[in-house]
Design an enzyme around this catalytic site. Structure first.
Site, PDB file in Angstrom:
ATOM      1  N   SER A   1      43.812  19.431  47.975  1.00 25.75           N
ATOM      2  CA  SER A   1      44.389  18.680  49.104  1.00 25.75           C
ATOM      3  C   SER A   1      43.469  18.747  50.314  1.00 25.75           C
ATOM      4  O   SER A   1      42.769  19.744  50.517  1.00 25.75           O
ATOM      5  CB  SER A   1      45.748  19.264  49.502  1.00 25.75           C
ATOM      6  OG  SER A   1      45.575  20.507  50.157  1.00 25.75           O
ATOM      7  N   ASP A   2      43.479  17.688  51.110  1.00 24.00           N
ATOM      8  CA  ASP A   2      42.902  17.824  52.440  1.00 24.00           C
ATOM      9  C   ASP A   2      43.767  18.852  53.168  1.00 24.00           C
ATOM     10  O   ASP A   2      44.889  19.149  52.747  1.00 24.00           O
ATOM     11  CB  ASP A   2      42.884  16.467  53.168  1.00 24.00           C
ATOM     12  CG  ASP A   2      41.827  16.435  54.274  1.00 24.00           C
ATOM     13  OD1 ASP A   2      41.371  17.526  54.724  1.00 24.00           O
ATOM     14  OD2 ASP A   2      41.449  15.335  54.707  1.00 24.00           O
ATOM     15  N   TRP A   3      43.257  19.397  54.257  1.00 23.41           N
ATOM     16  CA  TRP A   3      43.938  20.511  54.939  1.00 23.41           C
ATOM     17  C   TRP A   3      45.305  20.057  55.462  1.00 23.41           C
ATOM     18  O   TRP A   3      45.382  19.133  56.271  1.00 23.41           O
ATOM     19  CB  TRP A   3      43.034  21.055  56.048  1.00 23.41           C
ATOM     20  CG  TRP A   3      42.163  22.182  55.573  1.00 23.41           C
ATOM     21  CD1 TRP A   3      42.029  23.414  56.166  1.00 23.41           C
ATOM     22  CD2 TRP A   3      41.335  22.233  54.401  1.00 23.41           C
ATOM     23  NE1 TRP A   3      41.181  24.204  55.423  1.00 23.41           N
ATOM     24  CE2 TRP A   3      40.747  23.525  54.338  1.00 23.41           C
ATOM     25  CE3 TRP A   3      41.037  21.354  53.364  1.00 23.41           C
ATOM     26  CZ2 TRP A   3      39.879  23.928  53.312  1.00 23.41           C
ATOM     27  CZ3 TRP A   3      40.178  21.749  52.339  1.00 23.41           C
ATOM     28  CH2 TRP A   3      39.628  23.012  52.336  1.00 23.41           C
TER      29      TRP A   3
END
Ligand code: NAG
Ligand code: NAG
Ligand code: NAG
Ligand code: NAG
Ligand code: NAG
Ligand code: NAG
Ligand code: NAG
Ligand code: NAG
Ligand code: NAG
Ligand code: NAG
Ligand code: NAG
Length: 803
Positions: free
Chosen positions: A287-289
């Protein structure tokens, strides 16, 4: 406004009556459901392509793990180090865990690393070998620092929105150029055993509303939904991701936005369907942050690792969900196997530096130094810095300079930003420009983010060599233009340099004896915010003011995206203009080598420069959803232009740009001759549709060469220079752009020198996406047009070919 009222349905766009929407009272996104088809269960890694050995090693490893240990592999945690994210070790089995860190243009946030040229600069260089070399050098630094995964490269955003804040992190607004370069980057970095994480998957074309927010009534506003039809998805946005998967990228980062109203990190169609089935992706999705928005749903949709923390939704709850049967254990096994397979695939099990060894938690405290800088990287850093400069105007051979006696230098962009940014020191220098730094030199954004310099518009006070945010770099030094010009004057002993780098309105500032007035301006951009405009009047006044007083005004623009020049480009005293992009730490030195003619410029624009902002149409600016609109809680972006972005749009609408895609001048002249086309004997399958086993990237046939186009290029001028020969193809099917880039070769030619270049076209390069058949299809029997030349609108050689 029309963009708010349209929705992509099937491959056509249907205009929904506003009254109907209002009556439906959209209180949730159920209204939009059904557009992102469910694809379950999540496909398991199979060891496709060259992943067989890594797969079996990973299987053997994961077979020894407890459920809790497998869960531990899937979730990030914060450790006392400078890594952007960490994965726990499993010490009893000798797995040291993982360090993942920013970003695509070099290691960020630590010391003793180099600041490479940014993606857009490398895109402007159009040089496959140089891109590979940059990857190798950069990969060596990630490795030395004990980083297992580089959080880059970027091919999304592609560059659909002209004002997009992150377009500079990727290579080009053209998917083919972007795809060819991303493959080289990945092979280069991974040759050093460092994994790459290609991002952001997918449809993350603007920063505005990329994440959920709350409105004035404290209601949650979902992130923007990119509603992309299947054909546009395949022919445009997915294209470079195919190259990335085919090149072996070990991770794909799912993005912040939604696609067809389903968050990118829980969209089963894009993750399970397109990425893991159609493209046969063998690595893991991270995932992106903070881009994960559900536990069970994201696991089942194909998310494999969450950052920065497993505890947001997974952690013990993932273990419990497996134990109570909500999530099949096979899914958890697959997450763990995919993650471990990448460790073996990159040989990180064999003598890799200790995790995060060169990434201290704090640079201001004493720490052991890990010098990741390798002297062997220096030529490549400099060469990449040089090759991304694009000369677009050069009246009567103004450049190169001929033994100048006196040069005058103007503009805030000529000087080192260390002395000018509001927050000098570690935050802007060793740590790279943060988005806060950039916000603070921008206007028109939240004042809470820091002071704004009113008349700068969106330029940064000081030369720029990178954009801002997580893709920023941490240069070892900065060669600013004025420093490098001074050094050159010192070296040659004959030139005198005067400068005024702050006062834009100086009159009488031009020394009468000057040979040239060098004016430096910039256009900065950062993650987290889209650009307010494609030019600013402060910088334009500076150029005009000097041009009014100096008959030889040479303008250099450091630009983190498209920068318009029509307010002064036809001024008779503006004699030369260079788009200098974001060259990295060797910026000034590289520019001086071009100004003085040590090297001939060889870059070409990887995007289209319009005469006016309005020429970009609706996709000039990001979608802004007004709070009072019926979409206010669920912002929608219809992507109704389909594949017609950048030059595809200008060509379709017959709009003349100021500088077309692929344009760039040099100090010599090239001629083109002798186009020839030959069909490769026995391509793997002569039928229209792609077949063959699925390998990483898709059907194996897609990557088979089917046609070769050749042409001869001759240097008919008087100095050596490199030319970027470009091949454009018109595919004979409805809905296809009149021409699309499908080949490029950069060749250096001495005066009088000549070379025949060959463009090898793969099946995919000549195919269209058939949304009904769900496959790529060549137009058998159709008359393809092929054009070769120096830019997308300078194509002296043309020919047709029937497949
Ligand atoms: C969601 O919106 C639809 C109309 O689009 C409505 O029929 C349904 O009741 C709503 N569901 C919830 C849970 O509010
Ligand atoms: C999005 O919706 C469009 C229109 O229905 C469809 O063509 C496309 O395949 C969908 N894509 C995803 C990822 O759901
Ligand atoms: C997860 O990793 C942490 C840190 O090593 C450790 O304390 C914990 O016991 C691990 N959990 C399991 C179930 O292995
Ligand atoms: C907004 O809503 C959150 C919970 O959804 C609540 O904790 C917070 O107090 C609310 N803020 C205001 C200003 O009402
Ligand atoms: C686990 O689930 C419970 C109940 O749904 C929730 O309250 C908690 O926040 C979750 N914890 C984690 C770490 O996800
Ligand atoms: C299983 O565990 C998950 C995670 O805690 C929880 O969300 C779910 O409701 C549980 N299901 C059952 C049937 O207990
Ligand atoms: C830029 O920085 C210089 C040096 O700190 C300062 O004198 C100047 O006023 C700044 N210019 C702007 C426009 O903020
Ligand atoms: C420069 O001069 C123009 C025109 O006289 C004026 O509008 C502008 O405010 C001046 N800018 C500065 C920074 O002094
Ligand atoms: C060009 O520069 C000269 C000074 O060298 C000046 O006299 C002239 O007015 C300028 N031309 C324009 C159009 O401003
Ligand atoms: C674009 O056109 C508008 C309206 O004609 C004009 O005001 C603006 O200055 C133009 N922009 C550029 C960069 O030329
Ligand atoms: C070629 O493609 C056709 C159509 O997809 C397929 O039926 C045929 O089996 C393929 N032939 C080979 C040799 O792969």
């Amino acid at each position: 406004m029309a963009r708010l009222c349209t929705l992509a349905v099937g491959s056509v766009t249907v205009l929904l009556a506003r009254g109907v929407i209002a009556e439906a009272q959209i209180t949730n996104d159920t209204f939009f459901y059904g557009q992102s088809p469910p694809v379950y269960p999540s496909p398991q890694i199979q060891g496709l392509g060259d992943w067989a050995a890594a797969y079996s090693q990973a299987q053997a490893f994961v077979a020894q793990l407890t459920i809790e240990e497998k869960t531990n592999l899937t979730g990030g945690y914060a450790e006392e180090n400078g890594c952007s994210g960490n994965i726990y070790a499993i010490e009893r089995l000798g797995f040291p865990g993982l360090c993942v860190t920013d970003a695509g243009n070099g290691v960020r946030g630590t010391d003793f690393v180099n600041g490479y040229a940014s993606g857009i600069h490398v895109g402007a260089a159009w040089n496959k070998g140089l891109t590979y070399r940059r990857g190798v050098d950069m990969g060596g630094e990630f490795r030395a620092k004990g980083v297992n995964l580089q959080l880059g490269p970027v091919v999304g955003p592609l560059g659909r929105v002209a004002e997009g804040g992150r377009n500079w992190e990727g290579f080009s607004a053209d998917p083919y150029l972007s795809g060819k370069l991303v493959a080289q980057h990945i092979r280069g970095v991974q040759s050093n055993g460092v994994g790459t994480c290609t991002k952001h998957y997918i449809g993350n074309e603007q920063e505005t509303d990329r994440n959920p927010t709350t409105n004035s009534q404290n209601e949650t506003v979902a992130s923007l939904s990119s509603n992309i039809d299947d054909t546009t998805m395949h022919e445009l946005y997915l294209w470079p991701f195919v190259d990335a998967v085919h090149a072996g990228t070990v991770a794909i980062m799912c993005s912040y936005n939604r696609i067809n109203n389903s968050y990118a990190c829980q969209n089963s169609k894009t993750l399970n369907g397109i990425l893991k089935t159609e493209l046969g992706f063998q690595g893991y999705v991270v995932s992106d942050w903070f881009a994960q928005h559900s536990g069970v749903a994201s696991a089942e949709a194909g998310l494999d690792m969450v950052m920065p923390s497993g505890l947001a939704f997974w952690g013990p709850n993932l273990t419990e969900a497996v134990q109570n049967g909500s999530i099949p254990e096979a899914r958890l096994n697959d997450m763990a196997t995919r993650i471990m397979a990448t460790w073996y695939y990159t040989n990180q099990n064999d003598g890799y530096p200790a995790r995060g060894v060169g990434m201290p938690a704090s640079l201001s405290a004493p720490h052991e130094v890990v010098n990741a800088r390798n002297p062997s990287a220096r030529p490549g850093l400099m060469q990449a810095a040089v090759e991304g400069h694009v000369l677009v105007k050069n009246v009567d051979n103004t450049l190169p300079l001929q033994k100048p006696r006196l040069l005058t230098v103007y503009g805030y962009d000529a000087v080192n930003p260390q002395f000018n940014t509001p927050t000098p020191g570690l935050s802007s220098w060793a740590l790279g420009l943060t988005s806060t730094d950039v916000y603070s030199v921008l206007c028109g954004f939240s004042s809470a983010l820091g002071p704004c310099t009113p008349f700068l518009g969106y330029a940064a006070n000081g030369t720029i060599y990178t954009g801002g945010g997580s893709g920023a770099t941490s240069p070892a030094y900065i060669s600013a233009p004025l420093d490098a010009i001074q050094a050159r004057a010192m070296q040659d002993g004959d030139t005198v340099v005067y400068w005024d780098t702050q006062n834009i309105n100086a009159t009488g500032a031009v020394e009468g004896a000057t040979d040239a007035c060098l004016v430096f301006i910039n256009a900065e951009a950062s993650e987290g915010v889209d650009r307010p405009a494609l030019y600013d009047s402060y910088s334009d006044s500076l150029v005009i003011n000097i041009a009014n007083q100096c008959s030889n005004t040479i303008v250099t623009i450091h630009n983190a995206g498209i920068r318009l020049v029509d307010n002064w480009i036809d001024h008779p005293n503006v004699t030369a203009v260079i788009y200098a992009h974001l060259p990295g730490q060797d910026s000034g030195r590289a520019l001086v080598s071009i100004l003085y003619g040590d090297v001939s410029p060889s870059g070409k624009l990887p995007y289209t420069v319009a005469r006016n902002e309005s020429d970009y149409g609706a996709i000039l600016s990001p979608v802004q959803t007004p709070e009072e609109s019926e979409y206010s809680l669920f912002p929608q972006d219809a992507f109704s232009e389909g594949v017609y972005i950048d030059y595809r749009s200008f060509d379709a609408k017959n709009i003349t740009p100021r500088y077309e895609f692929g344009y760039g001048l040099t100090y010599t002249t090239f001629s083109y001759s002798d186009i020839s086309i030959s069909k490769i004997p026995n391509p793997r399958n002569q039928s229209a549709y792609a077949t063959g086993a699925i390998i990483p990237g898709g059907h194996a046939d897609l990557f088979a060469n089917v046609v070769t186009v050749s042409a001869t290029i001759t240097n008919i001028g008087s100095v050596g220079a490199a030319e970027i020969a470009q091949l454009y193809v018109g595919i004979p099917a409805s809905g296809q752009p009149v021409r699309q880039l499908r080949g490029f070769e950069k060749v250096f030619l001495t005066p009088g020198g000549s070379q025949t270049v060959h463009f090898y076209l793969q099946r995919r390069d000549l195919s269209v996406w058939d949304a009904v058949a769900q496959n790529w299809r060549m137009v058998v029997g159709g008359h393809y047009s092929f054009s070769v030349g120096a830019s997308s609108r300078d194509l002296p050689l043309t020919s047709t070919f029937t497949l």
